[in-house]
Every structure is written in C-alpha cells, then in structure tokens.
Motif scaffolding. Structure first.
Motif, PDB file in Angstrom:
ATOM      1  N   GLY A  47       0.832  -1.141   0.022  1.00  0.00           N
ATOM      2  CA  GLY A  47       0.115  -0.064  -0.191  1.00  0.00           C
ATOM      3  C   GLY A  47       0.914   1.228  -0.064  1.00  0.00           C
ATOM      4  O   GLY A  47       0.292   2.426  -0.145  1.00  0.00           O
ATOM      5  N   GLN A  48       2.186   1.183  -0.098  1.00  0.00           N
ATOM      6  CA  GLN A  48       2.946   2.331  -0.108  1.00  0.00           C
ATOM      7  C   GLN A  48       3.122   2.785  -1.610  1.00  0.00           C
ATOM      8  O   GLN A  48       3.064   2.287  -2.347  1.00  0.00           O
ATOM      9  N   THR A  49       3.219   3.777  -1.509  1.00  0.00           N
ATOM     10  CA  THR A  49       3.260   4.650  -2.809  1.00  0.00           C
ATOM     11  C   THR A  49       4.891   5.214  -2.860  1.00  0.00           C
ATOM     12  O   THR A  49       5.647   5.385  -1.967  1.00  0.00           O
ATOM     13  N   GLY A  50       5.223   5.595  -4.132  1.00  0.00           N
ATOM     14  CA  GLY A  50       6.474   6.025  -4.193  1.00  0.00           C
ATOM     15  C   GLY A  50       7.143   5.386  -5.528  1.00  0.00           C
ATOM     16  O   GLY A  50       6.490   4.786  -6.432  1.00  0.00           O
ATOM     17  N   THR A  51       8.281   5.709  -5.800  1.00  0.00           N
ATOM     18  CA  THR A  51       9.454   5.210  -7.058  1.00  0.00           C
ATOM     19  C   THR A  51       9.705   4.053  -6.564  1.00  0.00           C
ATOM     20  O   THR A  51      10.314   3.578  -5.441  1.00  0.00           O
ATOM     21  N   ARG A  52       9.442   2.967  -7.596  1.00  0.00           N
ATOM     22  CA  ARG A  52       9.839   1.528  -7.406  1.00  0.00           C
ATOM     23  C   ARG A  52      11.329   1.553  -7.310  1.00  0.00           C
ATOM     24  O   ARG A  52      11.865   2.422  -8.269  1.00  0.00           O
ATOM     25  N   PRO A  53      12.339   0.805  -6.429  1.00  0.00           N
ATOM     26  CA  PRO A  53      13.716   0.930  -6.663  1.00  0.00           C
ATOM     27  C   PRO A  53      14.222   0.711  -7.886  1.00  0.00           C
ATOM     28  O   PRO A  53      15.141   1.321  -8.473  1.00  0.00           O
ATOM     29  N   GLU A  54      13.715  -0.549  -8.708  1.00  0.00           N
ATOM     30  CA  GLU A  54      14.041  -0.565 -10.278  1.00  0.00           C
ATOM     31  C   GLU A  54      13.814   0.798 -11.187  1.00  0.00           C
ATOM     32  O   GLU A  54      14.562   0.817 -12.043  1.00  0.00           O
ATOM     33  N   ASP A  55      13.055   1.557 -10.845  1.00  0.00           N
ATOM     34  CA  ASP A  55      12.732   2.863 -11.566  1.00  0.00           C
ATOM     35  C   ASP A  55      13.628   4.001 -11.074  1.00  0.00           C
ATOM     36  O   ASP A  55      13.512   5.091 -11.669  1.00  0.00           O
ATOM     37  N   LEU A  56      14.394   4.134 -10.034  1.00  0.00           N
ATOM     38  CA  LEU A  56      15.198   5.008  -9.540  1.00  0.00           C
ATOM     39  C   LEU A  56      16.314   5.144 -10.640  1.00  0.00           C
ATOM     40  O   LEU A  56      17.041   4.120 -10.942  1.00  0.00           O
ATOM     41  N   ASP A  57      16.885   6.538 -10.747  1.00  0.00           N
ATOM     42  CA  ASP A  57      18.136   6.768 -11.464  1.00  0.00           C
ATOM     43  C   ASP A  57      18.425   8.326 -11.069  1.00  0.00           C
ATOM     44  O   ASP A  57      17.805   8.753 -10.314  1.00  0.00           O
ATOM     45  N   ALA A  58      19.395   8.824 -11.721  1.00  0.00           N
ATOM     46  CA  ALA A  58      19.758  10.070 -11.227  1.00  0.00           C
ATOM     47  C   ALA A  58      18.422  11.066 -11.602  1.00  0.00           C
ATOM     48  O   ALA A  58      18.733  12.137 -10.872  1.00  0.00           O
ATOM     49  N   THR A  59      17.973  11.044 -12.658  1.00  0.00           N
ATOM     50  CA  THR A  59      16.860  12.005 -12.884  1.00  0.00           C
ATOM     51  C   THR A  59      15.746  12.007 -11.817  1.00  0.00           C
ATOM     52  O   THR A  59      15.243  13.017 -11.352  1.00  0.00           O
TER      53      THR A  59
END
Length: 62
Positions: A47-59
């Motif tokens: 139920g947590q929201t946010g950017t998934r770890p695999e979608d994280l990058d410098a941007t």
C-alpha cells in the motif's frame, strides 16, 4: 501438526484478538495475521506509494 503446536497457535490467536478490540471473530484475526505476513514478505502489495527501486536513477534525485 502436533496438538501442542495447535494449542500454542490458538493461544496466540486469542491473545492477538484481545490486543485488537475491533476484531470480533477468529476469522477476522486470521485474515489480519495472514494479510500482514503476506504483505511483509512480498506476496501482497504494502500500500506504500512512491518510485519503485528499479525505476530510480539520477533523474529522480532532488
């Protein structure tokens, strides 16, 4: 499953129900325990929201 193990689980379930006054039935308690276990072990979304770890990058850096 041994009788001792069943007894220990029943006692734990009764204690869980006593600690959660909103739970009226054994089935509600079992459902809550299973939902929590499945969520914390990655089988259900948390139920947590946010950017998934695999979608994280410098941007994504602020």
């Amino acid at each position: 499953m041994s009788e001792l193990y069943k007894t220990e689980l029943e006692l734990a379930l009764k204690a869980f129900i006593a600690d959660h006054p909103g739970m009226l039935t054994r089935e509600e308690a079992i459902g809550a325990v299973l939902e929590n276990w499945f969520s914390t072990h990655g089988y259900l979304p948390t139920g947590q929201t946010g950017t998934r770890p695999e979608d994280l990058d410098a941007t994504n850096d602020d």
